[in-house]
Design a protein around this motif. Structure first.
Motif, PDB file in Angstrom:
ATOM      1  N   LYS A 146       4.577  -2.686  20.050  1.00  0.00           N
ATOM      2  CA  LYS A 146       3.797  -3.656  19.270  1.00  0.00           C
ATOM      3  C   LYS A 146       4.221  -3.670  17.808  1.00  0.00           C
ATOM      4  CE  LYS A 146      -0.474  -3.662  21.860  1.00  0.00           C
ATOM      5  NZ  LYS A 146      -1.722  -2.945  21.930  1.00  0.00           N
ATOM      6  N   LYS A 198       2.512   1.320  21.647  1.00  0.00           N
ATOM      7  CA  LYS A 198       2.189   1.237  20.218  1.00  0.00           C
ATOM      8  C   LYS A 198       3.446   0.866  19.434  1.00  0.00           C
ATOM      9  CE  LYS A 198      -1.683   3.777  18.417  1.00  0.00           C
ATOM     10  NZ  LYS A 198      -1.847   2.793  17.363  1.00  0.00           N
ATOM     11  N   ARG A 236       0.801  -1.235   0.000  1.00  0.00           N
ATOM     12  CA  ARG A 236       0.000   0.000   0.000  1.00  0.00           C
ATOM     13  C   ARG A 236       0.824   1.271   0.000  1.00  0.00           C
ATOM     14  NH1 ARG A 236      -3.455  -0.632   5.298  1.00  0.00           N
ATOM     15  NH2 ARG A 236      -1.408  -1.315   6.042  1.00  0.00           N
ATOM     16  N   GLY A 257       6.948  10.672  21.065  1.00  0.00           N
ATOM     17  CA  GLY A 257       7.359   9.278  20.835  1.00  0.00           C
ATOM     18  C   GLY A 257       8.717   9.183  20.166  1.00  0.00           C
ATOM     19  N   ILE A 261       3.712  13.300  18.238  1.00  0.00           N
ATOM     20  CA  ILE A 261       4.693  12.664  17.347  1.00  0.00           C
ATOM     21  C   ILE A 261       6.097  12.803  17.932  1.00  0.00           C
ATOM     22  CG2 ILE A 261       5.605  12.555  14.984  1.00  0.00           C
ATOM     23  CD1 ILE A 261       2.630  11.897  15.140  1.00  0.00           C
ATOM     24  N   VAL A 271       3.737  -0.814  10.632  1.00  0.00           N
ATOM     25  CA  VAL A 271       4.182  -2.213  10.517  1.00  0.00           C
ATOM     26  C   VAL A 271       4.620  -2.495   9.069  1.00  0.00           C
ATOM     27  CG1 VAL A 271       3.416  -4.633  10.630  1.00  0.00           C
ATOM     28  CG2 VAL A 271       2.730  -3.030  12.428  1.00  0.00           C
ATOM     29  N   GLY A 299      -3.153   3.478  13.203  1.00  0.00           N
ATOM     30  CA  GLY A 299      -4.057   2.331  13.356  1.00  0.00           C
ATOM     31  C   GLY A 299      -4.443   1.645  12.064  1.00  0.00           C
TER      32      GLY A 299
HETATM   33  C1  LIG Z   1       4.144   4.205  16.895  1.00  0.00           C
HETATM   34  C2  LIG Z   1       3.429   4.626  15.607  1.00  0.00           C
HETATM   35  C3  LIG Z   1       4.468   4.798  14.511  1.00  0.00           C
HETATM   36  C4  LIG Z   1       2.418   3.555  15.220  1.00  0.00           C
HETATM   37  O1  LIG Z   1       1.890   3.910  13.949  1.00  0.00           O
HETATM   38  P1  LIG Z   1       0.630   3.159  13.314  1.00  0.00           P
HETATM   39  O2  LIG Z   1       0.671   3.372  11.841  1.00  0.00           O
HETATM   40  O3  LIG Z   1      -0.587   3.552  14.042  1.00  0.00           O
HETATM   41  O4  LIG Z   1       0.999   1.670  13.628  1.00  0.00           O
HETATM   42  P2  LIG Z   1       0.283   0.421  12.971  1.00  0.00           P
HETATM   43  O5  LIG Z   1      -1.095   0.800  12.524  1.00  0.00           O
HETATM   44  O6  LIG Z   1       1.200  -0.173  11.959  1.00  0.00           O
HETATM   45  O7  LIG Z   1       0.173  -0.560  14.171  1.00  0.00           O
HETATM   46  C5  LIG Z   1      -0.496  -0.089  15.232  1.00  0.00           C
HETATM   47  C6  LIG Z   1      -1.835  -0.805  15.324  1.00  0.00           C
HETATM   48  O8  LIG Z   1      -2.517  -0.961  14.066  1.00  0.00           O
HETATM   49  C7  LIG Z   1      -2.927  -2.363  13.912  1.00  0.00           C
HETATM   50  N1  LIG Z   1      -2.915  -2.801  12.500  1.00  0.00           N
HETATM   51  C8  LIG Z   1      -1.948  -3.485  11.856  1.00  0.00           C
HETATM   52  N2  LIG Z   1      -2.317  -3.713  10.584  1.00  0.00           N
HETATM   53  C9  LIG Z   1      -3.542  -3.156  10.429  1.00  0.00           C
HETATM   54  C10 LIG Z   1      -4.429  -3.034   9.328  1.00  0.00           C
HETATM   55  N3  LIG Z   1      -4.131  -3.551   8.112  1.00  0.00           N
HETATM   56  N4  LIG Z   1      -5.593  -2.372   9.520  1.00  0.00           N
HETATM   57  C11 LIG Z   1      -5.899  -1.852  10.733  1.00  0.00           C
HETATM   58  N5  LIG Z   1      -5.081  -1.936  11.808  1.00  0.00           N
HETATM   59  C12 LIG Z   1      -3.914  -2.574  11.661  1.00  0.00           C
HETATM   60  C13 LIG Z   1      -1.893  -3.079  14.670  1.00  0.00           C
HETATM   61  O9  LIG Z   1      -2.381  -4.344  15.036  1.00  0.00           O
HETATM   62  C14 LIG Z   1      -1.715  -2.178  15.840  1.00  0.00           C
HETATM   63  O10 LIG Z   1      -2.849  -2.309  16.681  1.00  0.00           O
HETATM   64  P3  LIG Z   1      -2.741  -2.521  18.197  1.00  0.00           P
HETATM   65  O11 LIG Z   1      -1.803  -1.438  18.694  1.00  0.00           O
HETATM   66  O12 LIG Z   1      -4.125  -2.293  18.640  1.00  0.00           O
HETATM   67  O13 LIG Z   1      -2.206  -3.920  18.379  1.00  0.00           O
HETATM   68  C15 LIG Z   1       2.658   5.962  15.803  1.00  0.00           C
HETATM   69  O14 LIG Z   1       1.837   5.813  16.918  1.00  0.00           O
HETATM   70  C16 LIG Z   1       3.569   7.159  15.974  1.00  0.00           C
HETATM   71  O15 LIG Z   1       3.990   7.760  14.990  1.00  0.00           O
HETATM   72  N6  LIG Z   1       3.877   7.538  17.244  1.00  0.00           N
HETATM   73  C17 LIG Z   1       4.730   8.698  17.528  1.00  0.00           C
HETATM   74  C18 LIG Z   1       6.188   8.488  17.115  1.00  0.00           C
HETATM   75  C19 LIG Z   1       6.747   7.196  17.654  1.00  0.00           C
HETATM   76  O16 LIG Z   1       6.427   6.802  18.762  1.00  0.00           O
HETATM   77  N7  LIG Z   1       7.619   6.559  16.865  1.00  0.00           N
HETATM   78  C20 LIG Z   1       8.223   5.296  17.272  1.00  0.00           C
HETATM   79  C21 LIG Z   1       9.471   5.455  18.013  1.00  0.00           C
HETATM   80  S1  LIG Z   1      10.857   5.376  16.910  1.00  0.00           S
END
Ligand SMILES: CC(C)(COP(=O)(O)OP(=O)(O)OC[C@H]1O[C@@H](n2cnc3c(N)ncnc32)[C@H](O)[C@@H]1OP(=O)(O)O)[C@@H](O)C(=O)NCCC(=O)NCCS
Length: 188
Positions: free
Chosen positions: A143, A140, A9, A35, A32, A111, A106
């Motif tokens: 995970k 987050k 995607r 984290g 942002i 991931v 989310g």
């Molecule tokens: C940490 C961070 C990057 C997560 O981003 P995100 O895109 O929301 O992460 P993802 O969606 O890949 O995964 C998070 C959740 O989505 C879920 N998910 C994964 N694939 C999915 C899909 N196809 N559809 C819906 N949800 C999905 C995951 O299971 C996970 O859910 P859970 O936490 O309930 O288990 C974001 O919160 C962020 O930018 N935070 C601030 C900066 C930070 O902390 N960076 C990391 C430190 S280096």
């Protein structure tokens, strides 16, 4: 290092100065930087300066959606080399940092981007291990790293962040090339 990486995607591409306004909109959200370990961007000029000085580096990518590659939705960066102070001792290892704009959380984008960059690190450039780190309470991010096969390695305590002028603790997680190729074999 390549300029473009595609996933199902997403399209990861180089940051451009024209992205400054969109970067500002996402990176001015304190959630942002909290984290990722930096201060919220204060205006679009600051964001432009960050693009010119930091995001210009080889290994830094704007995360975009494949069907709309003009609009960044986040950022991911691969930094190759040792960082002794934080317990990364080999030059053929790398650390990956990433964030996603709050509106896009989310959807599995973090991931998807991280797992592709892990694959790129081992398959395309032959690194021996890849690291990520997250601050205490960033479940987050924990995970996201677990879903990409990374495992707890060690904790660093009382490191100093000179931008935020505060001490912090972080968990270091890691996946080695051996672990990565073993996992991919068992998933075939
Ligand atoms: C940490 C961070 C990057 C997560 O981003 P995100 O895109 O929301 O992460 P993802 O969606 O890949 O995964 C998070 C959740 O989505 C879920 N998910 C994964 N694939 C999915 C899909 N196809 N559809 C819906 N949800 C999905 C995951 O299971 C996970 O859910 P859970 O936490 O309930 O288990 C974001 O919160 C962020 O930018 N935070 C601030 C900066 C930070 O902390 N960076 C990391 C430190 S280096």
């Amino acid at each position: 290092m390549v300029g473009i990486i595609k996933t199902e995607r997403l399209l990861l591409r180089k940051w451009k100065e024209q992205d400054a306004e969109i970067l500002y909109r996402m990176a001015s959200d304190p959630l942002i930087g909290k984290g990722a370990g930096w201060l919220p961007h204060k205006d679009a000029n600051y964001s432009k300066a960050i693009i010119r000085t930091i995001l210009v580096d080889d290994g830094e990518f704007a995360i975009t959606l494949r069907d709309n590659p003009d609009i960044p939705i986040g950022s991911i960066g691969l930094r190759i080399g040792a960082d002794q102070k934080r317990g990364i001792f080999r030059e053929d290892e790398a650390e990956i940092g990433y964030w996603i704009g709050h509106d896009y959380w989310g959807n599995g984008y973090a991931v998807e981007a991280l797992s592709e960059l892990v694959k790129y690190s081992f398959v395309d450039i032959g690194l021996s291990a890849v690291w990520c780190s997250f601050f205490d309470g960033n479940d987050k991010s924990r995970k996201v790293t677990e879903k990409c096969g990374m495992m707890y390695h060690h904790r660093n305590e009382n490191l100093f962040n000179s931008m935020l002028k505060e001490y912090y603790n972080e968990t270091m997680v890691r996946i080695s090339a051996e672990e990565y190729f073993m996992n991919s074999k068992s998933h075939k």
